[in-house]
Scaffold this motif. Structure first.
Motif, PDB file in Angstrom:
ATOM      1  N   LYS A  55     -27.755  16.822 -74.253  1.00 37.59           N
ATOM      2  CA  LYS A  55     -28.691  17.748 -74.872  1.00 37.59           C
ATOM      3  C   LYS A  55     -28.118  19.168 -74.859  1.00 37.59           C
ATOM      4  O   LYS A  55     -28.293  19.927 -75.801  1.00 37.59           O
ATOM      5  N   PHE A  56     -27.437  19.538 -73.780  1.00 36.35           N
ATOM      6  CA  PHE A  56     -26.848  20.879 -73.669  1.00 36.35           C
ATOM      7  C   PHE A  56     -25.329  20.776 -73.591  1.00 36.35           C
ATOM      8  O   PHE A  56     -24.701  21.398 -72.740  1.00 36.35           O
ATOM      9  N   ILE A  57     -24.737  19.971 -74.475  1.00 33.40           N
ATOM     10  CA  ILE A  57     -23.334  19.597 -74.303  1.00 33.40           C
ATOM     11  C   ILE A  57     -22.407  20.808 -74.341  1.00 33.40           C
ATOM     12  O   ILE A  57     -21.376  20.832 -73.679  1.00 33.40           O
ATOM     13  N   ASP A  58     -22.789  21.870 -75.106  1.00 34.66           N
ATOM     14  CA  ASP A  58     -21.853  22.998 -75.192  1.00 34.66           C
ATOM     15  C   ASP A  58     -22.167  24.097 -74.183  1.00 34.66           C
ATOM     16  O   ASP A  58     -21.608  25.185 -74.258  1.00 34.66           O
ATOM     17  N   GLY A 149     -34.033  34.652 -71.748  1.00 28.67           N
ATOM     18  CA  GLY A 149     -34.064  33.321 -72.333  1.00 28.67           C
ATOM     19  C   GLY A 149     -33.537  32.247 -71.407  1.00 28.67           C
ATOM     20  O   GLY A 149     -33.470  31.093 -71.788  1.00 28.67           O
ATOM     21  N   LYS A 151     -30.430  32.135 -70.096  1.00 30.27           N
ATOM     22  CA  LYS A 151     -28.979  31.957 -70.069  1.00 30.27           C
ATOM     23  C   LYS A 151     -28.391  32.636 -68.846  1.00 30.27           C
ATOM     24  O   LYS A 151     -29.006  33.541 -68.276  1.00 30.27           O
TER      25      LYS A 151
END
Lengths: 355, 127
Positions: A55-58, A149, A151
């Motif tokens: 889902k958050f591969i990058d 957010g 990050k």
């Protein structure tokens, strides 16, 4: 083994009782089926880890960059050596366990005692190592800033090396005080106090021209993106070129230009994160830390209970319980569990640390 | 029953003299595999990270295959699956393999789909 099977006078009749389906004793077969169900539990954990990672591969943290410490080697970059050591310890304790089972078949009590003892020691070293790994992970090393957010902004120097927040943050005279339950509204609690707060990190960053920031975005295959005719891809290329300075390094984490770094930190920054817990994680998405704690914690709990079982049968062997019973099948059953714990670790090692 | 062990591994390529020797042999093999895995994980040869097979890096294929090899020898020789009767072996191994493959397939496809939605949708994760 015959001593365990009651002679019921119905030998040879399949449904007459006293029969052993699948040629295994009841306890051993049930241990096998317990292992199947436990394997499904672990595969559920690991598969959901894979789900979140895809889902958050990058933006998923790279395990080599997270687990780089080795006890007593402070400041030495040692990716994965410690986990490899832990894996080795667990495989070795599996070997001593199977040797204990083998000695049990031959009714060699003293050998069983020695091998079981070694197995327990191996298990304890492993659990201790895992505690150390957790402590290092919770403590963190460089520190980072979390944005509104969610990050994570990590700090780098001009050469792309990580910089710890303590190296550049300035100490400001305004001291922040953590809100406590006893002081003011009782149901609100302040966040964890970090060694530097956001304002101090910001001031230090602005004062030092040589610092850059990266988040978790990876540099995509720029050649393919530039060759594309789609409008969306063109916009993407423009955005990437505006933001990042290392677009030639495919697959590496993208680094913001100084200008973008400042704007990211000043506009989006919210709080300083040091180390990891279930809500914040300086290495990247908090999900990574959640899965780390749950999967290795659940596995560590299995190792811990395995050590307890091993200790119980160890004392039973010492006082001669199985010698009197005429067989050491209990060692074999606990051995199955112990090997299973090793088996699970082999998969955790691959999917958490290697892949 | 439990006393007679099958002493051949690698499809009969190596046969050990006793069960104890077989255990040490398997241990040596597992150690070598682990060392290879760690070495590859640290070096990360570019040939293996840049080329893909079925959308996955060759390096990751190697890791997964080596893991399954290790799992096989732990189950077959340390847990004595080699010495169990066929129905027990199948009841345990096939059940687990089928269910795990099914779960992994579904979750990974779903995870990749959500990634695409996050990436290509109008709502962007840039705040």
């Amino acid at each position: 083994m015959d001593a365990t099977v009651a002679q019921t006078g119905t030998e040879g009749k399949t449904w007459g009782g006293g029969n052993r389906p699948l040629n295994a004793s009841y306890g051993k077969m049930m241990m096998w089926f317990f292992i199947v169900s436990d394997a499904l539990t672990f595969s559920g954990f690991l598969a959901s880890y894979g789900f979140s990672r895809f889902k958050f591969i990058d933006s998923w943290p790279i395990a080599d960059e997270v687990f780089t410490h080795f006890p007593f080697l402070h400041g030495v970059d040692a990716p994965m050596y410690y986990v490899a050591f832990m894996t080795f310890i667990l495989i070795f304790s599996s070997v001593t366990m199977v040797l204990a089972v083998d000695a049990g078949h031959k009714m060699q009590k003293n050998k069983v005692i020695i091998y079981l003892f070694l197995t327990v020691i191996g298990g304890l070293i492993f659990v201790g190592s895992q505690a150390w790994e957790w402590a290092t992970f919770i403590k963190g090393d460089y520190g980072a800033v979390e944005t509104n957010g969610g990050k994570i902004l990590q700090f780098l120097d001009k050469d792309g090396n990580r910089v710890a927040i303590g190296e550049f943050a300035t100490t400001l005279p305004s001291t922040s005080v953590t809100h406590t339950e006893g002081n003011g509204i009782w149901y609100m609690e302040g966040g964890t106090e970090t060694s530097f707060n956001y304002e101090e990190v910001k001031a230090g960053f602005l004062a030092n021209e040589n610092l850059l920031i990266r988040d978790q975005e990876l540099v995509p295959d720029m050649a393919a993106l530039r060759a594309s005719d789609l409008e969306a891809d063109k916009q993407e290329v423009a955005r990437l070129e505006r933001s990042y300075i290392n677009l030639d390094e495919i697959g590496e984490k993208a680094i913001y230009s100084r200008e973008m770094s400042v704007s990211k930190l000043v506009n989006d920054g919210k709080l300083v994160v040091e180390g990891a817990n279930l809500k914040h994680n300086e290495y990247g998405t908090p999900l990574f830390a959640d899965f780390f704690f749950f999967i290795t914690g659940f596995h560590g709990f299995h190792v811990f209970s395995g050590v307890i079982f091993n200790l119980i049968i160890f004392f039973n062997v010492v006082i001669g319980t199985y010698e009197r019973r005429g067989h050491y099948e209990m060692v074999e059953k606990v051995g199955l569990y112990w090997h299973f714990v090793d088996l699970v670790w082999v998969f955790v090692f691959t999917f958490f640390y290697l892949v | 029953m439990a006393h007679d062990h099958k002493l051949a591994i690698f499809r009969g390529l190596i046969t050990f003299k006793s069960n104890e020797r077989k255990i040490w042999g398997v241990f040596a093999f597992l150690s070598v595999v682990t060392v290879v895995e760690v070495a590859l994980g640290i070096i990360k040869p570019e040939v293996l990270t840049e080329n893909r097979f079925l959308a996955m890096k060759l390096l990751n294929w190697i890791f997964i295959v080596l893991t399954l090899v290790k799992a096989y020898y732990i189950t077959w020789d340390f847990m004595h699956m080699r010495d169990e009767v066929k129905p027990l072996r199948r009841a345990v191994v096939w059940t687990a393999i089928f269910l795990i493959c099914y779960l992994v397939l579904i979750l990974l496809i779903e995870g990749d789909y959500i990634y695409e939605v996050y990436k290509n949708n109008y709502m962007k994760f840039t705040f």
